[in-house]
Design a protein around this motif. Structure first.
Motif, PDB file in Angstrom:
ATOM      1  N   GLY A  20     -49.153   8.901 -52.942  1.00 21.42           N
ATOM      2  CA  GLY A  20     -47.865   9.501 -52.615  1.00 21.42           C
ATOM      3  C   GLY A  20     -46.808   8.931 -53.539  1.00 21.42           C
ATOM      4  N   ILE A  21     -46.014   9.786 -54.154  1.00 22.81           N
ATOM      5  CA  ILE A  21     -44.998   9.318 -55.102  1.00 22.81           C
ATOM      6  C   ILE A  21     -43.609   9.748 -54.645  1.00 22.81           C
ATOM      7  CG2 ILE A  21     -44.142   9.408 -57.472  1.00 22.81           C
ATOM      8  CD1 ILE A  21     -46.938   9.901 -58.446  1.00 22.81           C
ATOM      9  N   ASP A  22     -42.733   8.755 -54.471  1.00 19.73           N
ATOM     10  CA  ASP A  22     -41.319   9.013 -54.241  1.00 19.73           C
ATOM     11  C   ASP A  22     -40.660   8.944 -55.609  1.00 19.73           C
ATOM     12  OD1 ASP A  22     -38.651   9.089 -53.627  1.00 19.73           O
ATOM     13  OD2 ASP A  22     -38.614   7.196 -52.499  1.00 19.73           O
ATOM     14  N   LEU A  23     -40.542  10.117 -56.237  1.00 21.32           N
ATOM     15  CA  LEU A  23     -40.018  10.204 -57.598  1.00 21.32           C
ATOM     16  C   LEU A  23     -38.501  10.272 -57.511  1.00 21.32           C
ATOM     17  CD1 LEU A  23     -41.129  10.425 -60.512  1.00 21.32           C
ATOM     18  CD2 LEU A  23     -41.015  12.909 -60.262  1.00 21.32           C
ATOM     19  N   GLY A  24     -37.873   9.112 -57.498  1.00 23.58           N
ATOM     20  CA  GLY A  24     -36.440   9.056 -57.272  1.00 23.58           C
ATOM     21  C   GLY A  24     -35.627   8.976 -58.548  1.00 23.58           C
ATOM     22  N   THR A  25     -34.369   9.331 -58.435  1.00 20.44           N
ATOM     23  CA  THR A  25     -33.460   9.256 -59.575  1.00 20.44           C
ATOM     24  C   THR A  25     -33.274   7.817 -60.035  1.00 20.44           C
ATOM     25  OG1 THR A  25     -32.282  11.197 -58.745  1.00 20.44           O
ATOM     26  CG2 THR A  25     -31.142   9.834 -60.378  1.00 20.44           C
ATOM     27  N   ALA A  26     -33.174   6.895 -59.084  1.00 22.25           N
ATOM     28  CA  ALA A  26     -32.953   5.489 -59.421  1.00 22.25           C
ATOM     29  C   ALA A  26     -34.250   4.709 -59.513  1.00 22.25           C
ATOM     30  CB  ALA A  26     -32.028   4.844 -58.395  1.00 22.25           C
ATOM     31  N   ASN A  27     -35.150   4.905 -58.534  1.00 17.23           N
ATOM     32  CA  ASN A  27     -36.405   4.154 -58.492  1.00 17.23           C
ATOM     33  C   ASN A  27     -37.567   5.069 -58.142  1.00 17.23           C
ATOM     34  OD1 ASN A  27     -35.680   1.065 -58.657  1.00 17.23           O
ATOM     35  ND2 ASN A  27     -34.170   1.957 -57.281  1.00 17.23           N
ATOM     36  N   THR A  28     -38.737   4.712 -58.629  1.00 16.45           N
ATOM     37  CA  THR A  28     -39.971   5.418 -58.272  1.00 16.45           C
ATOM     38  C   THR A  28     -40.851   4.464 -57.471  1.00 16.45           C
ATOM     39  OG1 THR A  28     -39.934   6.902 -60.192  1.00 16.45           O
ATOM     40  CG2 THR A  28     -42.066   6.502 -59.150  1.00 16.45           C
ATOM     41  N   LEU A  29     -41.303   4.938 -56.302  1.00 13.43           N
ATOM     42  CA  LEU A  29     -42.197   4.156 -55.466  1.00 13.43           C
ATOM     43  C   LEU A  29     -43.520   4.892 -55.355  1.00 13.43           C
ATOM     44  CD1 LEU A  29     -39.133   3.585 -54.336  1.00 13.43           C
ATOM     45  CD2 LEU A  29     -40.346   2.382 -52.535  1.00 13.43           C
ATOM     46  N   GLY A 169     -30.889   7.728 -54.691  1.00 15.15           N
ATOM     47  CA  GLY A 169     -30.030   7.457 -55.832  1.00 15.15           C
ATOM     48  C   GLY A 169     -29.275   8.686 -56.301  1.00 15.15           C
ATOM     49  N   GLY A 170     -29.967   9.839 -56.320  1.00 15.15           N
ATOM     50  CA  GLY A 170     -29.343  11.056 -56.841  1.00 15.15           C
ATOM     51  C   GLY A 170     -28.983  12.084 -55.796  1.00 15.15           C
ATOM     52  N   THR A 171     -29.668  12.065 -54.645  1.00 15.24           N
ATOM     53  CA  THR A 171     -29.422  13.074 -53.617  1.00 15.24           C
ATOM     54  C   THR A 171     -29.387  12.448 -52.231  1.00 15.24           C
ATOM     55  OG1 THR A 171     -31.782  13.549 -53.333  1.00 15.24           O
ATOM     56  CG2 THR A 171     -30.580  14.892 -54.937  1.00 15.24           C
ATOM     57  N   THR A 172     -28.722  13.157 -51.328  1.00  9.57           N
ATOM     58  CA  THR A 172     -28.777  12.832 -49.905  1.00  9.57           C
ATOM     59  C   THR A 172     -29.347  14.044 -49.195  1.00  9.57           C
ATOM     60  OG1 THR A 172     -26.932  11.279 -49.929  1.00  9.57           O
ATOM     61  CG2 THR A 172     -27.426  12.349 -47.832  1.00  9.57           C
ATOM     62  N   GLU A 173     -30.387  13.813 -48.400  1.00 10.07           N
ATOM     63  CA  GLU A 173     -31.041  14.882 -47.656  1.00 10.07           C
ATOM     64  C   GLU A 173     -30.715  14.712 -46.172  1.00 10.07           C
ATOM     65  OE1 GLU A 173     -33.010  17.316 -49.058  1.00 10.07           O
ATOM     66  OE2 GLU A 173     -32.606  16.500 -51.046  1.00 10.07           O
ATOM     67  N   VAL A 174     -30.068  15.710 -45.600  1.00  3.70           N
ATOM     68  CA  VAL A 174     -29.750  15.704 -44.172  1.00  3.70           C
ATOM     69  C   VAL A 174     -30.566  16.813 -43.529  1.00  3.70           C
ATOM     70  CG1 VAL A 174     -27.924  15.829 -42.444  1.00  3.70           C
ATOM     71  CG2 VAL A 174     -27.403  14.965 -44.731  1.00  3.70           C
ATOM     72  N   ALA A 175     -31.358  16.488 -42.521  1.00  7.17           N
ATOM     73  CA  ALA A 175     -32.233  17.511 -41.941  1.00  7.17           C
ATOM     74  C   ALA A 175     -32.510  17.242 -40.474  1.00  7.17           C
ATOM     75  CB  ALA A 175     -33.552  17.584 -42.701  1.00  7.17           C
ATOM     76  N   VAL A 176     -32.725  18.334 -39.761  1.00  9.55           N
ATOM     77  CA  VAL A 176     -33.210  18.273 -38.384  1.00  9.55           C
ATOM     78  C   VAL A 176     -34.596  18.889 -38.386  1.00  9.55           C
ATOM     79  CG1 VAL A 176     -32.883  19.103 -36.022  1.00  9.55           C
ATOM     80  CG2 VAL A 176     -30.920  18.351 -37.369  1.00  9.55           C
ATOM     81  N   LEU A 177     -35.559  18.173 -37.793  1.00  8.82           N
ATOM     82  CA  LEU A 177     -36.957  18.594 -37.825  1.00  8.82           C
ATOM     83  C   LEU A 177     -37.524  18.731 -36.431  1.00  8.82           C
ATOM     84  CD1 LEU A 177     -36.550  15.868 -39.959  1.00  8.82           C
ATOM     85  CD2 LEU A 177     -38.422  17.122 -41.004  1.00  8.82           C
ATOM     86  N   SER A 178     -38.509  19.623 -36.307  1.00  5.51           N
ATOM     87  CA  SER A 178     -39.203  19.821 -35.042  1.00  5.51           C
ATOM     88  C   SER A 178     -40.501  20.571 -35.313  1.00  5.51           C
ATOM     89  CB  SER A 178     -38.330  20.602 -34.056  1.00  5.51           C
ATOM     90  OG  SER A 178     -38.989  20.803 -32.832  1.00  5.51           O
ATOM     91  N   LEU A 179     -41.548  20.253 -34.557  1.00  5.05           N
ATOM     92  CA  LEU A 179     -42.845  20.938 -34.663  1.00  5.05           C
ATOM     93  C   LEU A 179     -43.379  20.968 -36.091  1.00  5.05           C
ATOM     94  CD1 LEU A 179     -42.177  23.872 -32.169  1.00  5.05           C
ATOM     95  CD2 LEU A 179     -43.759  21.963 -31.847  1.00  5.05           C
ATOM     96  N   GLY A 180     -43.245  19.850 -36.810  1.00  8.14           N
ATOM     97  CA  GLY A 180     -43.824  19.719 -38.135  1.00  8.14           C
ATOM     98  C   GLY A 180     -43.071  20.405 -39.247  1.00  8.14           C
ATOM     99  N   GLY A 181     -41.871  20.898 -38.965  1.00  6.26           N
ATOM    100  CA  GLY A 181     -41.123  21.590 -40.010  1.00  6.26           C
ATOM    101  C   GLY A 181     -39.642  21.289 -39.955  1.00  6.26           C
ATOM    102  N   ILE A 182     -38.925  21.780 -40.956  1.00  3.08           N
ATOM    103  CA  ILE A 182     -37.489  21.568 -41.061  1.00  3.08           C
ATOM    104  C   ILE A 182     -36.761  22.755 -40.436  1.00  3.08           C
ATOM    105  CG2 ILE A 182     -35.555  21.320 -42.655  1.00  3.08           C
ATOM    106  CD1 ILE A 182     -37.495  19.990 -44.621  1.00  3.08           C
TER     107      ILE A 182
END
Length: 353
Positions: A20-29, A169-182
Motif C-alpha cells: 500500500g502506498i500513500d503517495l503524498g505531496t510532502a512524504n511517501t509512506l 501536505g498538498g490536499t485535505t480530504e473531508v468525507a462522510v462514509l458508510s457501508l464501505g463507501g463515501i
C-alpha cells in the motif's frame, strides 16, 4: 501431504507481495503486508540536469533543497496530491518499491495507491501508470479519505456514518462514509504546504525576510497553532529566532518570530479547512448527521498535529473531534489493508485497466 488448496495458497503467498502506498505531496509512506509501515520518506528527487540521472531520492534529496549547485535540481514530482512530473514520479516510486521488498525471483507486487477524491480521470491514470511502470503486477486505486478512515479504525463497512478529515501536505480530504463507501466528500487543495507558504509570505510581508521551505516547516512545528492569536495566553507566548535573507539589503539576517504571529499567518488556511468541514456537514443526510453527533470527527494526516486544531474545529462545529492514534500512518495503513477487503469495498476500490 498438503491439500491442493493449501499448496496453492502457500505458493501464491510466497510469490506475491501486497503493498500500500500513500503517495503524498510532502512524504511517501509504504505499507507491506505482514510487515506494516516500512518506509516514510520525503517525496523529493534530486536530478542531474545535464544527464537527467536521478542523484538522490527521499531523505537525502530533501537535505539538498536550496543547497544544490547549478547542474543539480531538486524536484517534488507531486503537487496537490497528484502527479505533476510523470517521469520523476515513476523513478521515485520504483526506487521506493525496490527499497522495501525482497524481490524474490523477480516477483512483481500488487500495489494499492491512494488518490485524492477530487482527482480527475487523467490524474488517476497518471498515478496508475506510474505505479505500473515502476514494477507493479496489478495496481488498485483507493480514495484517500476511505483509506484514512480504514487506517484510523473507523467502522466504514458498517451502516453507521463516520466522518474523517485527512490533512496531508498538498490536499485535505473531508468525507462522510458508510457501508464501505463515501457518501459525500470534499477535496480541498490546501494542506501542510499551504501552511508553510503562508508562513513564508508572512515573514516576507511583515519582516522583509525571505526564508526557505525547511525553515517555514520548522516554524510551523515549533510555533504553529490553530488557536486565534487573541485567545493565546499573553503571559506564555512562545517565540523563536529564525534566519533568512533580507529582501531589501540582500544580506542574511536574523529575527524573532512569535507564536501569535504564526497563528495570524495560518488563519486563512485553517479557516478554509473549517469551511470544507462545515460544507460537508451541511450536505449529508439527517440520519448520518445523528451518527456524526454521537461519534464525532476523526482527524488524520500530518496537518492534524497542528496544535489546537481539534479544539478549534470542535468549538466551531459543536462536535467532538478526535485525532487518530497514528495520524501520519493512517492513509498508508488503510491503503494496504484495503487490499484484503476487496470484496467489501469492491464498488469503491478500482483497478484501472
Amino acid at each position: 501431504m498438503f491439500p491442493r488448496t493449501g499448496v496453492l495458497s502457500q505458493i501464491r503467498s510466497f510469490f506475491s507481495c501486497d503493498i500500500g502506498i500513500d503517495l503524498g505531496t510532502a512524504n511517501t509512506l509504504v505499507y507491506v503486508k505482514g510487515r506494516g509501515i516500512v518506509l516514510n520518506e520525503p517525496s523529493v528527487v534530486a536530478i542531474d540536469q545535464r544527464t537527467k540521472k536521478v542523484i538522490a531520492v527521499g531523505v537525502e534529496a530533501k537535505s539538498m533543497i536550496g543547497k544544490t549547485p547549478g547542474g543539480i535540481i531538486t524536484v517534488r514530482p507531486l503537487r496537490d496530491g497528484v502527479i505533476a512530473d510523470f517521469d520523476v514520479a515513476e523513478a521515485m516510486i520504483a526506487y521506493f518499491i525496490k527499497k522495501v521488498i525482497y524481490n524474490r525471483f523477480g516477483v512483481k507486487p500488487n500495489i494499492a495507491v491512494c488518490v485524492p477524491s477530487g482527482a480527475t480521470p487523467v490524474e488517476r491514470r497518471a498515478i496508475h501508470d506510474a505505479a505500473k511502470n515502476a514494477g507493479a503486477f496489478r495496481v488498485f486505486l483507493v480514495e484517500e479519505p476511505l483509506a484514512a478512515a480504514i487506517g484510523a479504525g473507523l467502522p466504514v463497512i458498517e451502516a453507521v456514518g463516520s466522518m474523517v478529515v485527512d490533512i496531508g501536505g498538498g490536499t485535505t480530504e473531508v468525507a462522510v462514509l458508510s457501508l464501505g463507501g463515501i457518501v459525500h466528500a470534499h477535496s480541498l487543495r490546501i494542506g501542510g504546504d499551504k501552511m508553510d507558504e503562508a508562513i513564508i509570505n508572512f515573514t516576507r510581508r511583515q519582516h522583509n525576510l525571505l526564508i526557505g521551505e525547511s525553515s517555514a516547516e520548522k516554524i510551523k512545528h515549533v510555533l504553529g497553532t490553530a488557536i486565534p492569536s487573541h485567545k493565546l495566553d499573553p503571559e506564555n507566548i512562545k517565540s523563536m529566532k529564525i534566519k533568512g535573507r533580507d529582501i531589501i539589503l540582500g544580506i542574511p539576517r536574523e529575527i524573532e518570530i512569535t507564536e501569535a504571529q504564526v497563528s495570524d499567518s495560518l488563519a486563512e488556511p485553517v479557516a478554509a479547512l473549517l469551511g470544507a468541514i462545515k460544507e460537508t456537514l451541511e450536505r449529508i443526510p439527517p440520519e448520518l448527521a445523528v451518527d456524526i453527533v454521537d461519534n464525532g470527527i476523526m482527524l488524520t494526516g500530518g496537518g492534524s498535529l497542528l496544535r489546537g486544531l481539534d479544539q478549534y474545529i470542535s468549538e466551531a462545529t459543536g462536535l467532538m473531534v478526535h485525532v487518530a492514534e497514528n495520524p501520519l500512518f493512517c492513509v498508508a495503513l488503510g491503503t494496504g489493508m484495503a487490499l484484503s477487503q476487496l470484496t467489501d469495498l469492491k464498488t469503491k476500490f478500482s483497478k484501472v485497466a
